[in-house]
Design an enzyme around this catalytic site. Structure first.
Site, PDB file in Angstrom:
ATOM      1  N   ASN A 108      -8.990  -0.734  -5.762  1.00 37.14           N
ATOM      2  CA  ASN A 108     -10.037  -0.191  -4.889  1.00 37.14           C
ATOM      3  C   ASN A 108      -9.873   1.312  -4.749  1.00 37.14           C
ATOM      4  O   ASN A 108     -10.849   2.061  -4.702  1.00 37.14           O
ATOM      5  CB  ASN A 108      -9.983  -0.854  -3.511  1.00 37.14           C
ATOM      6  CG  ASN A 108     -10.524  -2.268  -3.519  1.00 37.14           C
ATOM      7  OD1 ASN A 108     -11.469  -2.567  -4.224  1.00 37.14           O
ATOM      8  ND2 ASN A 108      -9.913  -3.141  -2.741  1.00 37.14           N
ATOM      9  N   CYS A 114      -3.551   0.751  -7.488  1.00 32.78           N
ATOM     10  CA  CYS A 114      -4.473   0.293  -6.442  1.00 32.78           C
ATOM     11  C   CYS A 114      -5.876   0.344  -7.025  1.00 32.78           C
ATOM     12  O   CYS A 114      -6.394   1.426  -7.299  1.00 32.78           O
ATOM     13  CB  CYS A 114      -4.373   1.172  -5.197  1.00 32.78           C
ATOM     14  SG  CYS A 114      -5.584   0.742  -3.928  1.00 32.78           S
ATOM     15  N   GLN A 163      -3.892   2.974   2.344  1.00 40.20           N
ATOM     16  CA  GLN A 163      -3.138   3.769   1.372  1.00 40.20           C
ATOM     17  C   GLN A 163      -3.557   5.239   1.403  1.00 40.20           C
ATOM     18  O   GLN A 163      -4.709   5.558   1.720  1.00 40.20           O
ATOM     19  CB  GLN A 163      -3.337   3.235  -0.059  1.00 40.20           C
ATOM     20  CG  GLN A 163      -2.479   2.047  -0.452  1.00 40.20           C
ATOM     21  CD  GLN A 163      -3.179   0.728  -0.202  1.00 40.20           C
ATOM     22  OE1 GLN A 163      -4.417   0.684  -0.116  1.00 40.20           O
ATOM     23  NE2 GLN A 163      -2.427  -0.349  -0.082  1.00 40.20           N
ATOM     24  N   ASN A 202       1.626   3.544   0.389  1.00 40.02           N
ATOM     25  CA  ASN A 202       1.224   2.644   1.465  1.00 40.02           C
ATOM     26  C   ASN A 202       1.429   3.328   2.808  1.00 40.02           C
ATOM     27  O   ASN A 202       2.151   4.332   2.911  1.00 40.02           O
ATOM     28  CB  ASN A 202       2.041   1.351   1.420  1.00 40.02           C
ATOM     29  CG  ASN A 202       1.590   0.405   0.331  1.00 40.02           C
ATOM     30  OD1 ASN A 202       0.425   0.391  -0.046  1.00 40.02           O
ATOM     31  ND2 ASN A 202       2.511  -0.389  -0.184  1.00 40.02           N
ATOM     32  N   ASN A 252     -11.225  -1.585   2.266  1.00 44.83           N
ATOM     33  CA  ASN A 252      -9.846  -1.169   1.961  1.00 44.83           C
ATOM     34  C   ASN A 252      -9.869   0.361   2.057  1.00 44.83           C
ATOM     35  O   ASN A 252     -10.514   1.019   1.243  1.00 44.83           O
ATOM     36  CB  ASN A 252      -9.507  -1.657   0.557  1.00 44.83           C
ATOM     37  CG  ASN A 252      -8.065  -1.513   0.135  1.00 44.83           C
ATOM     38  OD1 ASN A 252      -7.748  -1.703  -1.028  1.00 44.83           O
ATOM     39  ND2 ASN A 252      -7.172  -1.191   1.050  1.00 44.83           N
ATOM     40  N   CYS A 301      -8.680  -5.994  -1.997  1.00 49.77           N
ATOM     41  CA  CYS A 301      -7.605  -5.534  -2.883  1.00 49.77           C
ATOM     42  C   CYS A 301      -8.101  -5.681  -4.313  1.00 49.77           C
ATOM     43  O   CYS A 301      -8.268  -6.800  -4.803  1.00 49.77           O
ATOM     44  CB  CYS A 301      -6.337  -6.357  -2.659  1.00 49.77           C
ATOM     45  SG  CYS A 301      -4.984  -5.932  -3.785  1.00 49.77           S
ATOM     46  N   GLY A 302      -8.358  -4.554  -4.967  1.00 50.01           N
ATOM     47  CA  GLY A 302      -8.919  -4.578  -6.317  1.00 50.01           C
ATOM     48  C   GLY A 302      -7.981  -5.182  -7.342  1.00 50.01           C
ATOM     49  O   GLY A 302      -8.381  -6.032  -8.146  1.00 50.01           O
ATOM     50  N   ARG A 337       1.563  -5.881  -0.207  1.00 52.41           N
ATOM     51  CA  ARG A 337       2.932  -5.399  -0.060  1.00 52.41           C
ATOM     52  C   ARG A 337       2.933  -4.062   0.680  1.00 52.41           C
ATOM     53  O   ARG A 337       2.324  -3.105   0.251  1.00 52.41           O
ATOM     54  CB  ARG A 337       3.517  -5.239  -1.482  1.00 52.41           C
ATOM     55  CG  ARG A 337       4.880  -4.681  -1.601  1.00 52.41           C
ATOM     56  CD  ARG A 337       5.283  -4.525  -3.069  1.00 52.41           C
ATOM     57  NE  ARG A 337       4.370  -3.651  -3.812  1.00 52.41           N
ATOM     58  CZ  ARG A 337       4.632  -3.150  -5.011  1.00 52.41           C
ATOM     59  NH1 ARG A 337       5.754  -3.458  -5.629  1.00 52.41           N
ATOM     60  NH2 ARG A 337       3.771  -2.372  -5.614  1.00 52.41           N
TER      61      ARG A 337
END
EC number: 5.1.1.7
Length: 276
Positions: free
Chosen positions: A77, A75, A46, A66, A13, A219-220, A211
């Site tokens: 991660n 977020c 991101q 994003n 990520n 995705c953490g 999203r």
């Protein structure tokens, strides 16, 4: 002006991280969209902004955009990369830091083995706090998607998540159901969508449609939300391991009212400069 940035990733990520403590610039959604393009920009899931705090009780402010330019609340991660970044850049000497996000305050710890643990705070399960439109709180909800009934859990980890259980992670309908649930009217702020395959009571596999970003390598907050859903519904026990396409996260949750603890790696890829 030229801005220094660092490219980082947490289990694939990937992030562009900007130090706005020692550099001063006004970053707009259009910049995130421009830089986030993988063909004409830097390319990332991101953009993470490291800012001086507004709150005297925290060490930093953490903002997240994003690649489509939308600003989001949280977020996980990215939080691990944030911790690695501020230590590597000597913005702090602390091994435990408190960080203010749009979704609330989180606590980060850099462990002696190089892994980073994040106290994500307690999950929010009340529908209006997610936000999710439902008559009352439940462990799972039925959602009508194009005439098909989908069973899912709804959880906020500072950002909204829907979690669906699947039998086959490789053939999960991530790219068909993911965007439809993301934009479903019962999720007024849109939603991240996790597809969870439970292997046994201590291990699961997860793919996440994020999203504003689409499917990502990891995705953490999605892993945290999936763990909360799995423990709440009696499928799994804490602590547990969640395998994402980019790697593995360890999650602990003792139940309602308790914080979710997430542990995993954060990796620096390269340093660069970009013109604002």
């Amino acid at each position: 002006m030229l801005l220094r940035f660092t490219k980082m990733h947490g289990l694939g990520n990937d992030f562009m991280v900007l130090d706005l403590v020692s550099q001063h610039a006004h970053i707009l959604p259009k910049h995130a969209k421009q830089w986030g393009d993988r063909h004409t920009g830097i390319g990332f899931d991101q953009l993470l902004l490291v800012e001086a705090p507004n709150n005297p009780d925290v060490d930093f402010r953490y903002r997240i955009f994003n690649s489509d330019g939308s600003e989001v609340e949280q977020c996980g991660n990215g939080a691990r990369c944030f911790a690695r970044f501020v230590l590597d850049k000597r913005l702090t000497a602390k091994k435990q830091i408190r960080v203010e996000t749009k979704g609330g305050i989180i606590e980060l710890e850099i462990r002696s083995d190089g892994q980073i643990s994040v106290d994500m705070g307690p999950p929010r399960l009340v529908p209006e706090e997610i936000p999710f439109q439902a008559a009352e709180q439940a462990k799972s909800y039925s959602l009508d998607v194009d005439g098909q009934t989908v069973e899912l859990a709804a959880v906020s980890m500072g950002n909204p998540h829907a979690v669906l259980r699947v039998d086959d992670i490789n053939n999960a309908p991530v790219h068909t159901l993911g965007p439809k649930i993301e934009h479903h009217p019962r999720f007024p702020a849109r939603v991240n969508v996790g597809f969870l395959h439970v292997v046994d009571r201590q291990r699961a596999q997860l793919r996440v449609w994020e999203r504003g970003a689409g499917e990502t390598q990891a995705c953490g907050t999605g892993a945290c939300a999936a763990a909360v859903a799995a423990i709440s519904q009696g499928w799994m026990d804490s602590p547990l391991l969640i395998d994402l396409p980019g790697g593995r996260l360890s999650i602990e949750w003792a139940g309602p009212g308790h914080p979710v603890m997430m542990t995993g790696p954060a990796t620096r890829v390269y340093e660069g400069q970009v013109r604002l």
